[in-house]
Design a protein around this motif. Structure first.
Motif, PDB file in Angstrom:
ATOM      1  N   MET A  92       0.851  -1.166   0.000  1.00 22.23           N
ATOM      2  CA  MET A  92       0.000   0.000   0.000  1.00 22.23           C
ATOM      3  C   MET A  92       0.897   1.230   0.000  1.00 22.23           C
ATOM      4  SD  MET A  92      -3.092   1.104   2.619  1.00 22.23           S
ATOM      5  CE  MET A  92      -2.511   0.028   3.855  1.00 22.23           C
ATOM      6  N   CYS A  93       0.456   2.249  -0.695  1.00 23.39           N
ATOM      7  CA  CYS A  93       1.225   3.488  -0.768  1.00 23.39           C
ATOM      8  C   CYS A  93       1.346   4.120   0.615  1.00 23.39           C
ATOM      9  CB  CYS A  93       0.543   4.475  -1.697  1.00 23.39           C
ATOM     10  SG  CYS A  93       0.430   3.918  -3.389  1.00 23.39           S
ATOM     11  N   ALA A  94       2.481   4.719   0.854  1.00 26.57           N
ATOM     12  CA  ALA A  94       2.728   5.350   2.158  1.00 26.57           C
ATOM     13  C   ALA A  94       1.712   6.440   2.443  1.00 26.57           C
ATOM     14  CB  ALA A  94       4.146   5.904   2.206  1.00 26.57           C
ATOM     15  N   ASP A  95       1.283   7.183   1.407  1.00 23.06           N
ATOM     16  CA  ASP A  95       0.323   8.262   1.651  1.00 23.06           C
ATOM     17  C   ASP A  95      -1.057   7.711   2.031  1.00 23.06           C
ATOM     18  OD1 ASP A  95       0.063   7.317  -0.991  1.00 23.06           O
ATOM     19  OD2 ASP A  95      -0.816   9.203  -1.673  1.00 23.06           O
ATOM     20  N   VAL A  96      -1.435   6.554   1.496  1.00 23.06           N
ATOM     21  CA  VAL A  96      -2.700   5.935   1.888  1.00 23.06           C
ATOM     22  C   VAL A  96      -2.618   5.459   3.327  1.00 23.06           C
ATOM     23  CG1 VAL A  96      -4.288   4.029   1.444  1.00 23.06           C
ATOM     24  CG2 VAL A  96      -3.286   5.285  -0.477  1.00 23.06           C
ATOM     25  N   GLN A  97      -1.525   4.814   3.690  1.00 20.14           N
ATOM     26  CA  GLN A  97      -1.347   4.357   5.066  1.00 20.14           C
ATOM     27  C   GLN A  97      -1.355   5.535   6.035  1.00 20.14           C
ATOM     28  OE1 GLN A  97      -1.295   1.129   6.124  1.00 20.14           O
ATOM     29  NE2 GLN A  97      -1.365   1.973   8.177  1.00 20.14           N
ATOM     30  N   GLU A  98      -0.705   6.615   5.664  1.00 22.95           N
ATOM     31  CA  GLU A  98      -0.684   7.809   6.517  1.00 22.95           C
ATOM     32  C   GLU A  98      -2.093   8.384   6.667  1.00 22.95           C
ATOM     33  OE1 GLU A  98       1.180  12.275   6.372  1.00 22.95           O
ATOM     34  OE2 GLU A  98       2.430  10.639   5.629  1.00 22.95           O
ATOM     35  N   SER A  99      -2.852   8.390   5.580  1.00 28.01           N
ATOM     36  CA  SER A  99      -4.229   8.887   5.643  1.00 28.01           C
ATOM     37  C   SER A  99      -5.082   8.049   6.580  1.00 28.01           C
ATOM     38  CB  SER A  99      -4.857   8.897   4.246  1.00 28.01           C
ATOM     39  OG  SER A  99      -4.205   9.824   3.415  1.00 28.01           O
ATOM     40  N   ILE A 100      -4.900   6.732   6.527  1.00 24.76           N
ATOM     41  CA  ILE A 100      -5.642   5.848   7.430  1.00 24.76           C
ATOM     42  C   ILE A 100      -5.254   6.133   8.874  1.00 24.76           C
ATOM     43  CG2 ILE A 100      -5.885   3.426   8.171  1.00 24.76           C
ATOM     44  CD1 ILE A 100      -5.702   2.689   5.154  1.00 24.76           C
ATOM     45  N   GLU A 101      -3.984   6.281   9.134  1.00 26.22           N
ATOM     46  CA  GLU A 101      -3.524   6.546  10.501  1.00 26.22           C
ATOM     47  C   GLU A 101      -4.032   7.890  11.016  1.00 26.22           C
ATOM     48  OE1 GLU A 101       0.715   6.042  10.379  1.00 26.22           O
ATOM     49  OE2 GLU A 101       0.546   3.934   9.843  1.00 26.22           O
ATOM     50  N   ASP A 102      -4.161   8.882  10.133  1.00 25.16           N
ATOM     51  CA  ASP A 102      -4.621  10.221  10.525  1.00 25.16           C
ATOM     52  C   ASP A 102      -6.139  10.308  10.674  1.00 25.16           C
ATOM     53  OD1 ASP A 102      -2.004  11.093  10.534  1.00 25.16           O
ATOM     54  OD2 ASP A 102      -2.144  12.097   8.583  1.00 25.16           O
ATOM     55  N   ALA A 103      -6.860   9.374  10.078  1.00 26.36           N
ATOM     56  CA  ALA A 103      -8.321   9.426  10.065  1.00 26.36           C
ATOM     57  C   ALA A 103      -8.924   9.041  11.406  1.00 26.36           C
ATOM     58  CB  ALA A 103      -8.857   8.488   8.985  1.00 26.36           C
ATOM     59  N   ASP A 104     -10.093   9.592  11.676  1.00 27.77           N
ATOM     60  CA  ASP A 104     -10.852   9.183  12.856  1.00 27.77           C
ATOM     61  C   ASP A 104     -11.647   7.911  12.569  1.00 27.77           C
ATOM     62  OD1 ASP A 104     -10.021  11.388  14.398  1.00 27.77           O
ATOM     63  OD2 ASP A 104     -11.560  12.644  13.488  1.00 27.77           O
ATOM     64  N   VAL A 105     -12.168   7.796  11.354  1.00 30.26           N
ATOM     65  CA  VAL A 105     -12.952   6.650  10.922  1.00 30.26           C
ATOM     66  C   VAL A 105     -12.632   6.364   9.458  1.00 30.26           C
ATOM     67  CG1 VAL A 105     -14.865   7.193  12.484  1.00 30.26           C
ATOM     68  CG2 VAL A 105     -14.954   7.971  10.115  1.00 30.26           C
ATOM     69  N   MET A 106     -13.093   5.199   8.995  1.00 30.66           N
ATOM     70  CA  MET A 106     -12.989   4.872   7.570  1.00 30.66           C
ATOM     71  C   MET A 106     -14.357   4.441   7.089  1.00 30.66           C
ATOM     72  SD  MET A 106     -10.750   2.004   5.635  1.00 30.66           S
ATOM     73  CE  MET A 106     -10.607   2.053   3.860  1.00 30.66           C
ATOM     74  N   ILE A 107     -14.765   4.978   5.936  1.00 32.70           N
ATOM     75  CA  ILE A 107     -15.999   4.574   5.283  1.00 32.70           C
ATOM     76  C   ILE A 107     -15.607   4.056   3.911  1.00 32.70           C
ATOM     77  CG2 ILE A 107     -18.243   5.303   4.409  1.00 32.70           C
ATOM     78  CD1 ILE A 107     -18.173   7.505   6.617  1.00 32.70           C
ATOM     79  N   ALA A 108     -15.991   2.808   3.616  1.00 38.43           N
ATOM     80  CA  ALA A 108     -15.602   2.185   2.356  1.00 38.43           C
ATOM     81  C   ALA A 108     -16.821   1.587   1.671  1.00 38.43           C
ATOM     82  CB  ALA A 108     -14.564   1.092   2.606  1.00 38.43           C
ATOM     83  N   GLU A 109     -16.909   1.754   0.371  1.00 40.02           N
ATOM     84  CA  GLU A 109     -17.941   1.119  -0.449  1.00 40.02           C
ATOM     85  C   GLU A 109     -17.345  -0.195  -0.930  1.00 40.02           C
ATOM     86  OE1 GLU A 109     -19.199  -0.230  -3.138  1.00 40.02           O
ATOM     87  OE2 GLU A 109     -21.282   0.261  -2.802  1.00 40.02           O
ATOM     88  N   VAL A 110     -17.947  -1.302  -0.532  1.00 35.26           N
ATOM     89  CA  VAL A 110     -17.328  -2.616  -0.774  1.00 35.26           C
ATOM     90  C   VAL A 110     -18.215  -3.557  -1.583  1.00 35.26           C
ATOM     91  CG1 VAL A 110     -15.891  -2.445   1.298  1.00 35.26           C
ATOM     92  CG2 VAL A 110     -18.128  -3.548   1.446  1.00 35.26           C
ATOM     93  N   SER A 111     -19.157  -3.023  -2.341  1.00 40.34           N
ATOM     94  CA  SER A 111     -20.077  -3.855  -3.110  1.00 40.34           C
ATOM     95  C   SER A 111     -19.371  -4.596  -4.232  1.00 40.34           C
ATOM     96  CB  SER A 111     -21.185  -2.997  -3.729  1.00 40.34           C
ATOM     97  OG  SER A 111     -21.910  -2.327  -2.741  1.00 40.34           O
TER      98      SER A 111
END
Length: 84
Positions: A1-20
């Motif tokens: 996974m890209c470092a910027d995506v991992q950093e965004s996840i770590e900085d986030a309070d929650v994650m909302i994902a569309e997984v259909s």
């Protein structure tokens, strides 16, 4: 996974994902990373569709909701309001 995506996840309070349907493996990995980081995760599945990588998955921080276009905003709002 890209470092910027991992950093965004770590900085986030929650994650909302569309997984259909057949969402990418990357989305599943991001969901797993968020759960590993102890983030609350809302996985949205469009009504009438299936998903393979949250079916059967249990985690105290994971919420799976089935949505329609006319109720998705209310479901997200309920999820966010229910987080302690």
């Amino acid at each position: 996974m890209c470092a910027d995506v991992q950093e965004s996840i770590e900085d986030a309070d929650v994650m909302i994902a569309e997984v259909s349907g057949t969402s990418t493996f990357g989305v599943g990995y991001e969901v797993a990373s968020a759960l590993k980081a102890n983030k609350n995760v809302l996985a949205l599945v469009k009504e009438g569709e299936r998903t393979s990588y949250v079916r059967g998955l249990t985690h105290p921080k994971l919420t799976v909701m089935h949505y329609r276009p006319d109720n998705v905003a209310a479901l997200v709002s309920d999820f966010l309001n229910g987080i302690k």
